[in-house]
Design a protein around this motif. Sequence first.
Motif: not given
Length: 182
Positions: A94-119
Amino acid sequence: MKGLRFGAGLFLFFDLLYFDGMDLTDFISKLDANTQEVMDCANNHGNKGDSNEGAWTALETLEHVFITEKVVLKMMRMPGEQAEKEELFGEGKLNHLLAKREHKVESPDFLKPNGRFSSVEEWTSAFAEMRDQLKKDLGAGVLQLGKEQLPHPYLGQMTKNDWMYFLIAHANRHVVQVKELT
């Protein structure tokens, strides 16, 4: 080695906790180190830098980490099918697979930021609280780990042990991303 069994897969051996092959004491130590690394990154880089066109800001990236962990922890409370092994991926893979920054994965909409935090301060407080609750739930046996498997949208089936390692590897991936933005 003699030990006491507490519930499904939880053993106490000389003050060490094990979940079906996972040394919980070792995992908690790794989780603590990762929590500190993520918090340091947030405090040092969370308010800096702008995103590229269409990319997330540092705070949005941190929010994605928070949302993902919240969803994973909710999912971990659901039953899953039994796998033959305690880990289908394991920490290293898992560390190896997720460390590969050249491989971009589109996050599902429900995991995308929505402005929940202001700071960043608001985010660090919520993140620290969530990680503390995770440790309490693991220690108390509220969150059961082991061979039960649950689906990941891109990686396929992962055991609950794998999911715990995923949380750390996923956070590490985004620590690198936040540092690249600044």
